[in-house]
Design a protein around this motif. Structure first.
Motif, short mmCIF file in Angstrom:
data_model
loop_
_atom_site.label_atom_id
_atom_site.label_comp_id
_atom_site.label_asym_id
_atom_site.label_seq_id
_atom_site.Cartn_x
_atom_site.Cartn_y
_atom_site.Cartn_z
N GLY A 112 0.18 8.60 -10.84
CA GLY A 112 0.91 7.90 -9.79
C GLY A 112 2.40 8.20 -9.89
N TRP A 216 -6.64 0.79 -0.47
CA TRP A 216 -6.04 2.06 -0.04
C TRP A 216 -4.83 1.80 0.88
N GLN A 219 -1.94 0.77 -1.23
CA GLN A 219 -1.31 1.92 -1.88
C GLN A 219 -0.37 2.68 -0.94
#
Lengths: 489, 489
Positions: A112, A216, A219
C-alpha cells in the motif's frame, strides 16, 4: 497511374477513410503496454500519427519505434518491473512458509505504501507536465484524440485540459474493474473482482460481494482519489472531480468479451474487443518446432506465469519440475529462475516463448498459466484448456471464469506440491470435457461479425471523424447518487 | 466451372456460411409487418426457409409469397386495420371538439375493452394451435429458430414448448418498451414511453416518470398478464410465468439505435438495428419525378400520417390543405379522405407514395409526419427535417427525440389550425439549423461498421449456428426482485 487513383482505391477498400489523424497515447507499462502496442501499430498502419507518452524509467515502452514518436517526461514513474515482481516473490514466501497473518498484513501495508508512492509520483508527473512548456507543445500539436489506459488518470486529465476526445483502452481503472465506473453493476449478479464469485451467487456470497464492494470503495475514497484532488483543482479548476474525469470518456474499448466475462449490463459507448491481440499462429522457430514434433502422439504442455513472475521459491520450482518429469508429454516452461534439480529431459526451460504461436500449434495439449487477461484470451482464441496457478490482481477471477465454464481448472499455488500439481495436469489432460468446453468458447469467440481489433479501430476513427461520441454517453453521470444506485440489488 | 466452386466462392464472399436454416416467424400485422418482411426477405435471400404464422383475418400478411410459406390458423385475431383507425378518428373528434373529459375516458375504456378482446382472442389462438395437430406439425418441421414480434406472447410460448432458440424483432413487448423487459432502466434518466420526457429531467419530471411507471406496471399486471396465466399453466406447465417467457429470448433485435434513442444501459444480447429497413433512394416513378422537378428551387414537402390514419376531420384537412396552398413549395400528401375544398394547385394527393425514395430525393425539404418509428428512422437516414403531428402510441416520444436534437418540431394536432400549421412549416423550412441537425444525425447513423440489416442477419444466423446464445443472457432474470431494482434511482 495518377497518385489520386491510388488514394481513391485505398479509400474504397477501407471501410473508413484513410486519413492521417493525430493520436496522443498515455499507456501503462508492463503487460498493459503489450496491449496498447497492438492498437498503436494498427493505428500506424492505417496512416495515423501516434505520439506516446513515457517516463525516463519506462521499461517496456521504448524511446524509439517505427510506429510512434515518443514524448519522454524527465521523471521516474516508480512503476517498474521490480514493484510487482518483488511483491509476488514475498507473497509466495509468506503464504507458502506458513508465516503469520501479521507478516502478510505487513506486506500488504508495505505494498500500500508503494502504491501510495506511485500515486505521489504520478501527481509529480502531472505537475511537471503542466508546469513546463510540454503541455503547450501538446496543445500546439493539435491532436485529434487522446487514447489512454485508465489505470492512471494522466491521460484523462490531459484530454480534459486540451478539450480532446478521450478513448480508454481499458480493463482496469484506478477505481477498479472498468465496468464499475460506467455501467450499472448490481451486486446481486455482478461479482466484484477479487471475490472469485460467479454471476450465480447464494445469499451469503452476495453479502460477501457487498462487503467487498464497501471495502473497495473505502480504499478508493481514502487511498487513491485524495492524491489527485490537488492537481485536478490546480489545473482543471472547480467542477471537475476524479470520477467525472473517467466518465468523460467518449469510448471504452474493453479488453473482454462475453465469452470470457459473465453477461452484465453495459453501455452504448462500451466497445468489447476481448482477444483483439489474438492472431492465427505463425510457424514456430525451427528448434521449437523440432522439440514440439518430438513429443509424438503425447503432445506438449506449455507453462508461463507471465512477464512479472520470473522466479519461484526453490521448493516450488522443484515440485513443478518433478511433476513435469513424470509425464509422457514434452513441456516448454518459461522460467527465469535457477534450473530446478528435478528437471526432466522432457522439459525445455526458456526465457521467452512465442506463446500465441505455441497455443495455436495442434500439438499443444495444455496451458499452465497464471491467468493474466492476455494469456487467457489467447487460450480461448486457440481453444487450449488451462491449468491455472493464479497469484495476484485479477488472475484468480480470470481463471475462475474459465473454470466455471469447464474449460480449465485452478490450483492454489500457495499450498501446491508435486502431487497436487501432477494430479491437476492429469485431470485436465485426460478428461476430454475441458478441451471440448474450451473449443466451444473458441468457436463462440471467433464467431463475430468483425475482428475485435477492426472493431476497435473503427470506433477510434469514428471518434476522430465526429470529434467525440457524446450521443453515446449517458446522462446518469450528472446524477449525484448514481454510484450508489448503480450497484443496488 | 464445377458447382462446388460456386458454392465455395459464395461461402468465401459471405461472412457467414450460406446454409438452409428453417425459421418460424410469428409477426404482428400492420406497420410491424413492414419491418418483419424486410428481415424475412433478407433471410430468404440467404437461403433460409421461412414459415410465417398468420390468421384468416391477417390484412398485410399475405397467404402466398415468394419469400415464405404461410401457416394460416383458422381464427380471427381481431387485430385489424379498423381497430386503430377508428380509435384515432374518435380521438381526434373528441379532442378537437372540446368534448368532456368523461367522453375521452369512455373512449379509453372502450379501447381497453377492445384490447381485452384481442388478448382473449390471442389466448384462443394459442389454444387452437396447441389443441389441433398444428403444434405437432411445427414440432415435426424441426425449425432452427423462432423469430417473433413480442407484442404478443404467441411466438415466445411456441418457442418455449418446442425448445427452440428465440429471437425477438422488437421495439415493443406486450409489457411496454422493449428495454424495460431486459435492461436496467433507472427512472431518473430513462423516460417512460408516453411521458414525452428526455434523459435530462427535473425532480418533478422524475416524479412524473415514476408515477407513470407505477401506473403502467399496474395496467400490465391487471389488464395484460392475467389473460395468459391459464394457457401458460396449461401448455407449458408450472415454473413458467409471463415475464420469464420474454426473458428467455436469446437475442433482442431492437429497432432503434443511439442516434434516435437516448443513451441508456443495455445488455449483451440486445442488438441495435435501428434503420435496418432504410435503403438508398431509388428513382421515382416518372409522374412523381416530373412533379418534384416542377418545384424548381423551392423544393417539395411530403406529408404522411402513416398506414393507419387514412382520413382526418374535414376542418382539419381543410386547414392543412389551405396552409399548403400558401406555400411556394410543391406538396405530396398521402391522404385517403375526401379532397379538401381548400386544396391548392401545388398539392398532389396520393393514396400511397414511395416514402423512402422521396425522402432520399434532393428536392425534398421537409417531412410532415405522424412519427411512427419507421418514418422517423427513414427521415434520419436521408437527413430530412420533420414537422411532427403525433397522434398515439410512441409517436409523441419518437418525435420528441427528434425535437430535442433540434432536427424537427412538434405541433399539437389536437388544437392545430391553418395558421399554427403554416407557421410550423415556415419555421422548419427557414431555420437552417433543423436541416443541419438532421444531417448530423444522418451522418452519425450511417457511420456504422456494418449495415444494421447485415448485423441483424449475422446474429440471427449466429443463434442458428450455436443453437442459442445462452452466454449472452444475464443471471438477473433469476432474481425475484429484479424488476423493482432495475428502475431504482
Amino acid at each position: 497511374m495518377h497518385w489520386s487513383w491510388v488514394w481513391i482505391t485505398l479509400c474504397l477498400l477501407c471501410p473508413t477513410a484513410v486519413y492521417g489523424g493525430r493520436v496522443l497515447v498515455f499507456p501503462v507499462d508492463g503487460s498493459h503496454w503489450v496491449n496498447m502496442k497492438v492498437i498503436i501499430e494498427a493505428l500506424h498502419s492505417r496512416g495515423h500519427q501516434v505520439s506516446v507518452f513515457r517516463t525516463t524509467d519506462s521499461w517496456y515502452i521504448k524511446e524509439t519505434s517505427p510506429f510512434y514518436t515518443s514524448i519522454t517526461l524527465d521523471i521516474e514513474s516508480g512503476f517498474d518491473e521490480d514493484f510487482i515482481g518483488t511483491f509476488v516473490a514475498q507473497l509466495l514466501e509468506i503464504q507458502r512458509g506458513g508465516k503469520s497473518a501479521w507478516t502478510r498484513f505487513k506486506l500488504e501495508m508495505e505494498q500500500g505504501q508503494k502504491a501510495s508512492e506511485i500515486h505521489k509520483k504520478t501527481c509529480k508527473m502531472i505537475e511537471l507536465l503542466f508546469d513546463t512548456d510540454l503541455i503547450q507543445s501538446l496543445q500546439d500539436a493539435k491532436y485529434d484524440l487522446v487514447l489512454t489506459d485508465p489505470v492512471t488518470p494522466v491521460g484523462a486529465i490531459v484530454a480534459h485540459y486540451l478539450r480532446l476526445p478521450l478513448v480508454f483502452n481499458v480493463r482496469w481503472t484506478s477505481q477498479g474493474e472498468g465496468h464499475f465506473s460506467i455501467a450499472p453493476s448490481p451486486l446481486s449478479y455482478i461479482p466484484l473482482t477479487g471475490t472469485e464469485l460467479s454471476d450465480k451467487m447464494s445469499f451469503l456470497e452476495r453479502l460477501f460481494n457487498v462487503i467487498n464492494f464497501g471495502f473497495w470503495k473505502f480504499q478508493i475514497a481514502y487511498f487513491v482519489e485524495p492524491y489527485y484532488v490537488g492537481v485536478i483543482e490546480k489545473y482543471l479548476g472547480p467542477g471537475v472531480d476524479y470520477s467525472s474525469l473517467f466518465q468523460a470518456g467518449d469510448l471504452w474499448l474493453m479488453r473482454v468479451d462475453f465469452v470470457f466475462e459473465f453477461p452484465r449490463p453495459t453501455m452504448p459507448n462500451v466497445i468489447y474487443m476481448g482477444g483483439f491481440q489474438c492472431k492465427p499462429a505463425k510457424p514456430l522457430p525451427e528448434h521449437l518446432e523440432e522439440f514440439v514434433q518430438s513429443s509424438g502422439e503425447h503432445g506438449v504442455i506449455i507453462m508461463s506465469l507471465g512477464t512479472l513472475i520470473g522466479k519461484l521459491p526453490h521448493d516450488l520450482a522443484d515440485g513443478i519440475a518433478a511433476a513435469f518429469a513424470k509425464l509422457p508429454q514434452k513441456v516448454i516452461w518459461r522460467y527465469k529462475g535457477d534450473r530446478p534439480a528435478t528437471l526432466g529431459n522432457n522439459t525445455l526451460l526458456v526465457d521467452w516463448m512465442p506463446q500465441s504461436d505455441l497455443l495455436g500449434h495442434p500439438k499443444i495439449k495444455l496451458f499452465v498459466a497464471h491467468g493474466g487477461t492476455n494469456g487467457v484470451q489467447e487460450a480461448i482464441y486457440h481453444g487450449v484448456p488451462i491449468l491455472g496457478l493464479p497469484l495476484i490482481f485479477d488472475q484468480p477471477d480470470n481463471l475462475f471464469r474459465i473454470e466455471v465454464r469447464g474449460a480449465g481448472k485452478i490450483i492454489n499455488i500457495f499450498n501446491m506440491n508435486e502431487d497436487i500439481f501432477f494430479q491437476g495436469i492429469q485431470e485436465v489432460l485426460n478428461d476430454p470435457s475441458y478441451r471440448m468446453n474450451m473449443e466451444r468458447l473458441s468457436r463462440l469467440h471467433r464467431d463475430q461479425p468483425m475482428k475485435p481489433l477492426d472493431t476497435a479501430l473503427f470506433w477510434i476513427e469514428f471518434v476522430m471523424r465526429h470529434k467525440g461520441a457524446a450521443h453515446l454517453r449517458t446522462e446518469s453521470y450528472r446524477l449525484p447518487w448514481a454510484p450508489v444506485s448503480a450497484v443496488l440489488y
